[in-house]
Motif scaffolding. Structure first.
Motif, mmCIF file in Angstrom:
data_model
loop_
_atom_site.group_PDB
_atom_site.id
_atom_site.type_symbol
_atom_site.label_atom_id
_atom_site.label_comp_id
_atom_site.label_asym_id
_atom_site.label_seq_id
_atom_site.Cartn_x
_atom_site.Cartn_y
_atom_site.Cartn_z
ATOM 1 N N LEU A 1 34.062 46.943 66.318
ATOM 2 C CA LEU A 1 32.977 46.788 65.360
ATOM 3 C C LEU A 1 32.855 45.349 64.858
ATOM 4 O O LEU A 1 31.828 44.706 65.007
ATOM 5 N N GLY A 2 33.907 44.815 64.255
ATOM 6 C CA GLY A 2 33.828 43.492 63.642
ATOM 7 C C GLY A 2 34.530 42.378 64.390
ATOM 8 O O GLY A 2 34.422 41.218 64.011
ATOM 9 N N ASN A 3 35.284 42.723 65.437
ATOM 10 C CA ASN A 3 36.025 41.739 66.240
ATOM 11 C C ASN A 3 37.096 41.024 65.437
ATOM 12 O O ASN A 3 37.358 39.848 65.622
ATOM 13 N N ILE A 4 37.742 41.777 64.523
ATOM 14 C CA ILE A 4 38.853 41.168 63.776
ATOM 15 C C ILE A 4 40.131 42.003 63.829
ATOM 16 O O ILE A 4 41.175 41.547 63.372
ATOM 17 N N CYS A 5 40.078 43.206 64.387
ATOM 18 C CA CYS A 5 41.286 44.029 64.479
ATOM 19 C C CYS A 5 41.547 44.498 65.911
ATOM 20 O O CYS A 5 42.405 43.954 66.594
ATOM 21 N N ARG A 6 40.794 45.477 66.356
ATOM 22 C CA ARG A 6 41.103 46.123 67.635
ATOM 23 C C ARG A 6 40.778 45.284 68.863
ATOM 24 O O ARG A 6 41.618 45.139 69.764
ATOM 25 N N GLY B 1 50.575 36.175 86.453
ATOM 26 C CA GLY B 1 50.078 35.043 87.238
ATOM 27 C C GLY B 1 48.672 35.262 87.782
ATOM 28 O O GLY B 1 48.328 34.741 88.837
ATOM 29 N N LEU B 2 47.855 36.009 87.049
ATOM 30 C CA LEU B 2 46.529 36.373 87.537
ATOM 31 C C LEU B 2 45.388 35.675 86.802
ATOM 32 O O LEU B 2 44.247 36.132 86.848
ATOM 33 N N GLN B 3 45.672 34.545 86.158
ATOM 34 C CA GLN B 3 44.640 33.837 85.405
ATOM 35 C C GLN B 3 43.462 33.410 86.273
ATOM 36 O O GLN B 3 42.355 33.258 85.773
ATOM 37 N N ASN B 4 43.676 33.218 87.549
ATOM 38 C CA ASN B 4 42.595 32.828 88.458
ATOM 39 C C ASN B 4 41.826 34.030 89.006
ATOM 40 O O ASN B 4 40.849 33.863 89.730
ATOM 41 N N HIS B 5 42.279 35.243 88.667
ATOM 42 C CA HIS B 5 41.660 36.458 89.183
ATOM 43 C C HIS B 5 40.980 37.295 88.101
ATOM 44 O O HIS B 5 40.037 38.022 88.389
ATOM 45 N N ILE B 6 41.512 37.217 86.868
ATOM 46 C CA ILE B 6 41.012 38.069 85.783
ATOM 47 C C ILE B 6 40.777 37.212 84.545
ATOM 48 O O ILE B 6 41.663 36.468 84.116
ATOM 49 N N GLY B 7 39.587 37.339 83.959
ATOM 50 C CA GLY B 7 39.260 36.668 82.702
ATOM 51 C C GLY B 7 39.079 37.695 81.604
ATOM 52 O O GLY B 7 38.787 38.861 81.866
ATOM 53 N N VAL B 8 39.256 37.272 80.359
ATOM 54 C CA VAL B 8 39.182 38.216 79.235
ATOM 55 C C VAL B 8 38.546 37.557 78.016
ATOM 56 O O VAL B 8 38.689 36.349 77.797
ATOM 57 N N ASP B 9 37.840 38.357 77.238
ATOM 58 C CA ASP B 9 37.255 37.917 75.967
ATOM 59 C C ASP B 9 37.113 39.156 75.093
ATOM 60 O O ASP B 9 37.380 40.280 75.543
ATOM 61 N N SER B 10 36.683 38.947 73.856
ATOM 62 C CA SER B 10 36.450 40.065 72.943
ATOM 63 C C SER B 10 35.276 39.727 72.037
ATOM 64 O O SER B 10 34.925 38.557 71.862
ATOM 65 N N CYS B 11 34.682 40.772 71.478
ATOM 66 C CA CYS B 11 33.568 40.597 70.552
ATOM 67 C C CYS B 11 33.410 41.870 69.731
ATOM 68 O O CYS B 11 34.122 42.844 69.938
ATOM 69 N N GLY B 12 32.453 41.830 68.817
ATOM 70 C CA GLY B 12 32.150 42.994 68.001
ATOM 71 C C GLY B 12 30.688 43.366 68.135
ATOM 72 O O GLY B 12 29.867 42.555 68.565
ATOM 73 N N THR B 13 30.368 44.583 67.754
ATOM 74 C CA THR B 13 28.968 44.999 67.752
ATOM 75 C C THR B 13 28.279 44.586 66.461
ATOM 76 O O THR B 13 27.059 44.549 66.396
ATOM 77 N N GLY B 14 29.066 44.269 65.437
ATOM 78 C CA GLY B 14 28.525 43.813 64.155
ATOM 79 C C GLY B 14 28.719 42.321 63.984
ATOM 80 O O GLY B 14 29.526 41.696 64.675
#
Length: 157
Positions: free
Chosen positions: A9-14, A30-43
């Motif tokens: 929801l707010g991108n500050i906990c889960r 050792g998969l930094q060149n294969h998998i990327g990650v980010d996070s966000c909230g709907t609010g």
């Protein structure tokens, strides 16, 4: 590269918890060149803010550093950039689906679809609870992320 976006929801906990956990798992494998990650909230309430202090403390206690993460809101470009958009609960999932283009080719699903315990569908929001809630969230997310990493690990890695 396969790109994964964790959404709450707010991108500050889960979702920052999932972001930090999965990022560390990717690095350790050792998969930094294969998998990327980010996070966000709907609010949009917390845009630009770091994760909740209790989230940062729980993360540090488990060896994760979330201090560089900043909250942001789900945007249209995310549907172009990410192959997996994983929601923490059914409300987040509904919001993501509502905003997704009809031709989105990736996966939109709950993170706990990767948890082997079929009785738990959602990562509970610990925001209004106590420290135990944050610890439970970490356990659920770590388990789900382990399964997710297995699915995304290239055969030749």
């Amino acid at each position: 590269m396969t790109k994964v976006l964790f959404v709450c929801l707010g991108n500050i906990c889960r979702s920052p918890t999932a972001h930090g956990i999965f990022e560390k798992m990717i690095a350790e494998a050792g998969l930094q060149n294969h998998i990327g990650v980010d996070s966000c909230g709907t609010g949009a309430w917390h845009i630009g803010n770091p994760p909740d202090d209790r989230t940062i403390a729980a993360a540090a206690g488990r060896g994760y550093d979330l201090s560089a993460l900043r909250a942001r809101k789900l945007c249209a470009a995310d549907f172009d950039d990410f192959d997996y958009i994983l929601a923490m609960d059914t409300r987040n999932l509904a919001d993501i689906i509502k905003n997704a283009p009809d031709n989105y080719p990736g996966r939109i699903q709950l993170l706990l679809d990767y948890l082997e315990d079929d009785n738990i569908l959602e990562v509970p929001d610990p925001y209004y609870g106590n420290g135990e809630g944050f610890e439970r969230v970490f356990g659920l997310i770590e388990s789900a992320c382990e399964s997710l990493l297995k699915e995304l690990t290239p055969v030749n890695a």
